[in-house]
Write a protein that holds these residues in place. Structure first.
Motif, PDB file in Angstrom:
ATOM      1  N   VAL A 171       4.596  10.808  -5.567  1.00 36.42           N
ATOM      2  CA  VAL A 171       4.941   9.784  -6.549  1.00 36.42           C
ATOM      3  C   VAL A 171       5.369   8.546  -5.761  1.00 36.42           C
ATOM      4  O   VAL A 171       6.437   8.529  -5.149  1.00 36.42           O
ATOM      5  N   HIS A 172       4.537   7.520  -5.777  1.00 38.11           N
ATOM      6  CA  HIS A 172       4.758   6.349  -4.930  1.00 38.11           C
ATOM      7  C   HIS A 172       5.150   5.151  -5.792  1.00 38.11           C
ATOM      8  O   HIS A 172       4.307   4.602  -6.510  1.00 38.11           O
ATOM      9  N   LEU A 198      10.294  13.128  -4.592  1.00 36.56           N
ATOM     10  CA  LEU A 198       9.419  12.029  -5.001  1.00 36.56           C
ATOM     11  C   LEU A 198       8.332  11.806  -3.950  1.00 36.56           C
ATOM     12  O   LEU A 198       7.146  11.650  -4.282  1.00 36.56           O
ATOM     13  N   CYS A 199       8.735  11.796  -2.701  1.00 36.57           N
ATOM     14  CA  CYS A 199       7.780  11.604  -1.604  1.00 36.57           C
ATOM     15  C   CYS A 199       6.861  12.811  -1.457  1.00 36.57           C
ATOM     16  O   CYS A 199       5.640  12.669  -1.338  1.00 36.57           O
ATOM     17  N   ASN A 200       7.429  14.012  -1.494  1.00 35.21           N
ATOM     18  CA  ASN A 200       6.645  15.228  -1.299  1.00 35.21           C
ATOM     19  C   ASN A 200       5.606  15.443  -2.395  1.00 35.21           C
ATOM     20  O   ASN A 200       4.538  16.003  -2.150  1.00 35.21           O
ATOM     21  N   ARG A 201       5.908  14.989  -3.608  1.00 33.28           N
ATOM     22  CA  ARG A 201       4.988  15.197  -4.732  1.00 33.28           C
ATOM     23  C   ARG A 201       4.045  14.018  -4.943  1.00 33.28           C
ATOM     24  O   ARG A 201       3.298  13.984  -5.916  1.00 33.28           O
ATOM     25  N   PRO A 243       0.839  -1.205   0.000  1.00 32.98           N
ATOM     26  CA  PRO A 243       0.000   0.000   0.000  1.00 32.98           C
ATOM     27  C   PRO A 243       0.874   1.254   0.000  1.00 32.98           C
ATOM     28  O   PRO A 243       2.026   1.234   0.443  1.00 32.98           O
ATOM     29  N   ALA A 244       0.297   2.343  -0.470  1.00 30.12           N
ATOM     30  CA  ALA A 244       1.048   3.602  -0.560  1.00 30.12           C
ATOM     31  C   ALA A 244       1.603   4.026   0.793  1.00 30.12           C
ATOM     32  O   ALA A 244       2.701   4.594   0.871  1.00 30.12           O
ATOM     33  N   GLU A 245       0.873   3.767   1.881  1.00 31.41           N
ATOM     34  CA  GLU A 245       1.360   4.189   3.193  1.00 31.41           C
ATOM     35  C   GLU A 245       2.659   3.476   3.562  1.00 31.41           C
ATOM     36  O   GLU A 245       3.535   4.075   4.192  1.00 31.41           O
ATOM     37  N   VAL A 246       2.802   2.220   3.193  1.00 30.31           N
ATOM     38  CA  VAL A 246       4.047   1.509   3.466  1.00 30.31           C
ATOM     39  C   VAL A 246       5.170   2.077   2.615  1.00 30.31           C
ATOM     40  O   VAL A 246       6.306   2.268   3.088  1.00 30.31           O
ATOM     41  N   ALA A 306       4.922   3.539 -10.948  1.00 29.13           N
ATOM     42  CA  ALA A 306       4.584   4.344  -9.775  1.00 29.13           C
ATOM     43  C   ALA A 306       3.083   4.557  -9.731  1.00 29.13           C
ATOM     44  O   ALA A 306       2.383   4.424 -10.742  1.00 29.13           O
ATOM     45  N   GLU A 307       2.615   4.912  -8.545  1.00 28.46           N
ATOM     46  CA  GLU A 307       1.209   5.275  -8.353  1.00 28.46           C
ATOM     47  C   GLU A 307       1.142   6.754  -8.007  1.00 28.46           C
ATOM     48  O   GLU A 307       1.828   7.210  -7.089  1.00 28.46           O
ATOM     49  N   VAL A 308       0.337   7.493  -8.737  1.00 25.85           N
ATOM     50  CA  VAL A 308       0.142   8.923  -8.488  1.00 25.85           C
ATOM     51  C   VAL A 308      -1.356   9.173  -8.397  1.00 25.85           C
ATOM     52  O   VAL A 308      -2.102   8.857  -9.332  1.00 25.85           O
ATOM     53  N   ASN A 309      -1.798   9.707  -7.263  1.00 27.52           N
ATOM     54  CA  ASN A 309      -3.230   9.956  -7.048  1.00 27.52           C
ATOM     55  C   ASN A 309      -4.070   8.717  -7.320  1.00 27.52           C
ATOM     56  O   ASN A 309      -5.152   8.789  -7.935  1.00 27.52           O
ATOM     57  N   GLY A 310      -3.554   7.566  -6.893  1.00 25.59           N
ATOM     58  CA  GLY A 310      -4.303   6.333  -7.030  1.00 25.59           C
ATOM     59  C   GLY A 310      -4.237   5.676  -8.390  1.00 25.59           C
ATOM     60  O   GLY A 310      -4.826   4.617  -8.595  1.00 25.59           O
ATOM     61  N   ARG A 311      -3.508   6.280  -9.338  1.00 24.59           N
ATOM     62  CA  ARG A 311      -3.416   5.715 -10.690  1.00 24.59           C
ATOM     63  C   ARG A 311      -2.025   5.169 -10.932  1.00 24.59           C
ATOM     64  O   ARG A 311      -1.030   5.850 -10.682  1.00 24.59           O
ATOM     65  N   ARG A 312      -1.947   3.951 -11.416  1.00 18.46           N
ATOM     66  CA  ARG A 312      -0.677   3.281 -11.681  1.00 18.46           C
ATOM     67  C   ARG A 312      -0.214   3.595 -13.095  1.00 18.46           C
ATOM     68  O   ARG A 312      -1.010   3.552 -14.035  1.00 18.46           O
TER      69      ARG A 312
END
Length: 502
Positions: A135-136, A130-133, A97-100, A167-173
């Motif tokens: 981008v996961h 990457l973290c601040n923007r 998950p993004a939180e991890v 990467a996942e950005v705003n829930g989109r891979r």
């Protein structure tokens, strides 16, 4: 400044578990202190000197693992680092998950900010951005041995910095390159030592431990007030929580648990004195402080261990700018985290074990003196019959998951890396055990609230609040209905910490 936009200053030495969770779940931004950046620059100067002098240093001018004796030419040191990331990004399974992922990122940034790893300032700041923007990187959950660090998971994190991977950005891979473009960032090219500095660490297991411990602390406090509700429903004997008793066996967790139970039961008209109804309660009521308290003490130990790891240097080799030493060692070995995760899983699972036994006492008329399965029309209605089945099923699953992963080791890298921790597996299991325990407690919570309604008299200060919180979202069970939504609502209250107070 809102909580969501709060800025966390990292210096490598003072990162707390709560702050890791805030970055992971609340979107806190990250900045590096000026002092941290200065130490990073000094460490980088040391790497560049070694490359220019063609010194033989593991992972800088040599290959990795079994290839540590293979020298790498000066013109190939950059390609070596990129090859390292690509070859090591071979994880499998469902993504974290993004939180991890965010927790992994802030932990790796903090470790690098200590200035012992030789990374360039611009590379470290690229990871910060990457973290601040938001981008996961997409990071598969399987593939780490927990020694030589979390190589595969962290390699997937770094791939996106190179414009590769996903990467996942705003829930989109999406592809890593596209994610960077959306964030207004360009890929970087790694230089000497940087790939190794980014992936040789314990951040995948530590990230999961931070999140699990934060959740476990809330679940533990929820367990105290839920068990107090059960004590009232069964007209239990609070004398077993008398401070005198716990002073003569002075485990801090036991004493705190007893204190919390008395606090939650303060003012209750539902409890009984010794000999009034029975002389002694069963263990699942009488021994709550001893069981919950042992979990408290374990949580305290593991919390301190993980906090140390949050502020540790866990890569290899480590550069000491003051002495000029470059030392190859084993700080990447995850054994401390592996033990901590396995110990914590056992401790938190016991909250579920004893909770299920209390639920059984609530629904079993031979033990409770209440209507069978807490329904007034038994036979036509099943009431809480099957919820106890569900609790038993989940408790059994926890017992399987509590087999320690840390006792296993499989040699790797042609036996060069011949003992590993399996700590990331331990941490993954712990997260599941914490989640399962919240579910079991939710079942007791519903059953205790239902059982309370067959009695009379004022509830305790804490139990009244917990009862009221539940009844705001879940009505009393009169006729049989689909209970899955009720269980979900109760579980959310347990997880949110919405039912306890002090």
């Amino acid at each position: 400044m809102t909580q969501q936009t709060k800025v966390l200053q990292l210096d490598g030495d003072h990162l707390s578990i709560e702050e890791v969770v805030a970055v992971a779940r609340k979107g806190w931004r990250i900045e590096l202190t000026a002092e941290a950046l200065a130490t990073v620059r000094r460490s980088r100067e040391m790497v560049e000197q070694m490359v220019s002098q063609q010194r033989v240093v593991y992972g800088i001018t040599t290959g990795f693992g079994k290839f540590s004796d293979v020298m790498i030419s000066g013109e190939d040191v950059s390609q070596l680092q990129e090859n390292l990331i690509m070859s090591h990004a071979c994880g499998m399974g469902e993504p974290y998950p993004a939180e991890v992922v965010r927790a992994m990122m802030v932990l790796r940034i903090n470790a690098l900010a200590k200035g012992y790893s030789g990374i360039r300032e611009e590379t470290l700041l690229h990871l910060v951005e990457l973290c601040n923007r938001g981008v996961h990187p997409v990071i598969p959950q399987q593939g780490s041995l927990g020694a030589s660090g979390d190589l595969a998971p962290l390699a997937h994190m770094v791939l996106v910095m190179l414009g590769k991977g996903e990467a996942e950005v705003n829930g989109r891979r999406m592809p890593g390159k596209e994610a960077l473009e959306q964030a207004g960032m360009a890929p970087i090219r790694l230089q000497a030592k940087e790939g190794l500095a980014l992936i040789n660490g314990t951040q995948a297991m530590t990230a999961q431990l931070c999140l699990a411990l934060y959740d476990a602390r809330i679940v533990l406090e929820s367990a105290e007030v839920i068990s107090a509700m059960t004590i009232e429903a069964l007209r239990g004997i609070p004398k077993a929580f008398d401070p005198q008793l716990h002073l003569v066996r002075p485990h801090p967790g036991q004493q705190e648990s007893a204190r919390k139970l008395l606090l939650h039961l303060q003012g209750s008209e539902r409890t009984t004195a010794q000999g009034e109804l029975r002389v002694q309660d069963p263990y699942s009521l009488r021994c709550i402080p001893q069981v919950h308290g042992a979990t408290r003490d374990t949580l305290e130990y593991v919390w301190q261990t993980v906090t140390r790891e949050c502020n540790s240097v866990t890569d290899n080799p480590i550069l000491f700018t003051e002495t000029g030493d470059v030392i190859s060692g084993g700080n990447f070995h995850g054994q401390p985290m592996a033990f901590a995760a396995d110990f914590m899983a056992i401790a938190i699972a016991e909250l579920a074990n004893i909770s299920e036994r209390r639920t059984e006492r609530l629904v079993n008329p031979q033990l409770s003196g209440l209507p069978g399965f807490l329904t007034e029309n038994g036979g036509l209605h099943s009431g809480f019959m099957i919820t106890q089945y569900v609790a038993a099923s989940i408790v059994s699953e926890n017992k399987v998951l509590c087999h320690p992963a840390s006792v296993d080791s499989i040699p790797s890298s042609a036996n060069q890396e011949d003992h590993v921790s399996m700590g990331t597996t331990s941490a993954r299991k712990l997260r599941t055990v914490v989640s399962n325990t919240a579910k079991v407690l939710a079942i007791e919570y519903l059953a205790a609230a239902q059982a309370i309604e067959f009695g009379h008299g004022a509830l305790g200060a804490g139990t009244a609040r917990a009862y009221e919180q539940l009844r705001k979202v879940v009505p009393r069970l009169t006729d049989d209905r689909e209970m899955h939504p009720d269980l979900q609502m109760a579980e959310q209250l347990v997880r949110d910490g919405a039912l306890f107070w002090e």
